[in-house]
Design an enzyme around this catalytic site. Structure first.
Site, PDB file in Angstrom:
ATOM      1  N   ASP A  37      41.234  38.531  41.118  1.00 33.23           N
ATOM      2  CA  ASP A  37      41.518  37.521  42.140  1.00 33.23           C
ATOM      3  C   ASP A  37      43.038  37.426  42.209  1.00 33.23           C
ATOM      4  O   ASP A  37      43.654  36.769  41.369  1.00 33.23           O
ATOM      5  CB  ASP A  37      40.902  36.176  41.753  1.00 33.23           C
ATOM      6  CG  ASP A  37      41.252  35.089  42.752  1.00 33.23           C
ATOM      7  OD1 ASP A  37      41.232  35.359  43.967  1.00 33.23           O
ATOM      8  OD2 ASP A  37      41.556  33.958  42.315  1.00 33.23           O
ATOM      9  N   GLU A  88      39.673  40.987  45.553  1.00 32.10           N
ATOM     10  CA  GLU A  88      39.476  40.189  46.759  1.00 32.10           C
ATOM     11  C   GLU A  88      40.497  40.592  47.811  1.00 32.10           C
ATOM     12  O   GLU A  88      41.657  40.843  47.503  1.00 32.10           O
ATOM     13  CB  GLU A  88      39.620  38.698  46.418  1.00 32.10           C
ATOM     14  CG  GLU A  88      39.126  37.792  47.516  1.00 32.10           C
ATOM     15  CD  GLU A  88      39.073  36.336  47.076  1.00 32.10           C
ATOM     16  OE1 GLU A  88      38.117  35.970  46.384  1.00 32.10           O
ATOM     17  OE2 GLU A  88      40.006  35.603  47.420  1.00 32.10           O
ATOM     18  N   ASP A 145      40.688  30.586  38.559  1.00 30.01           N
ATOM     19  CA  ASP A 145      41.064  31.939  38.989  1.00 30.01           C
ATOM     20  C   ASP A 145      40.278  33.009  38.242  1.00 30.01           C
ATOM     21  O   ASP A 145      39.942  34.054  38.803  1.00 30.01           O
ATOM     22  CB  ASP A 145      42.572  32.154  38.814  1.00 30.01           C
ATOM     23  CG  ASP A 145      43.374  31.223  39.704  1.00 30.01           C
ATOM     24  OD1 ASP A 145      43.318  31.395  40.930  1.00 30.01           O
ATOM     25  OD2 ASP A 145      44.044  30.307  39.171  1.00 30.01           O
TER      26      ASP A 145
END
Length: 176
Positions: free
Chosen positions: A8, A67, A139
């Site tokens: 991420d 992502e 996160d």
């Protein structure tokens, strides 16, 4: 067994999560957050590259999922996020890892069942799916969710591609 590294990305904090996948079962291996100090962006990008390289060396994943950039409140933020992604992707390709990219909405859909899920829902489902004693940091949970999304995507492609094969070619996911 396949080991997946989920990322991420962020220019201030980058989450990572590592899972092992055997058949349709995911097992938690590790997760955490790469916290970046204030300072010039190029120095922070180097830290992301170095940290992802070290994580790849330590945990020896076979694949990485990350992502995708989404347009946030400002174009400047989106550009910094894209550069953070780039640093992580280069670290992965430097380690000869194929890289799959997923939209945030697809990650949430795969893990929570709702593409508009909030962060708390993602944390809860990651905790539940991986049978963790507590919710991971925000996160790190997002990174684990990316890895889980990749696992589900690979399984779906393999199951639905009767007579064809899902595989990575030149670092990209493809179905033949």
């Amino acid at each position: 067994m396949t080991r997946i590294l989920g990322i991420d990305p962020g220019s201030r904090k980058t989450g990572y999560g590592v899972i092992d996948v055997e058949r349709s079962n995911a097992r938690y291996v590790a997760s955490g957050v790469i916290k970046l100090p204030d300072g010039p962006l190029p120095e922070r990008l180097k830290l992301i590259f170095d940290a992802v390289s070290q994580i790849a060396q330590q945990y020896q994943p076979q694949q990485m999922a990350i992502e995708n950039v989404f347009m946030s409140k400002s174009a400047g933020s989106a550009l910094k996020l894209g550069q953070a992604r780039g640093a992580a992707i280069v670290a992965a390709t430097h380690a000869d890892l194929p890289v799959a990219e997923y939209e945030a909405r697809k990650v949430k859909q795969a893990v929570v069942g709702n593409g508009a899920a909030d962060k708390l829902q993602v944390q809860h489902m990651v905790k539940t799916l991986l049978k963790l004693p507590a919710s991971p940091q925000e996160d790190a949970a997002d990174a684990l969710a990316v890895a889980l999304c990749h696992m589900h995507t690979m399984q779906t492609l393999i199951q639905s591609s009767a007579g064809s094969r899902a595989r990575f070619r030149r670092g990209r996911l493809s179905v033949n």
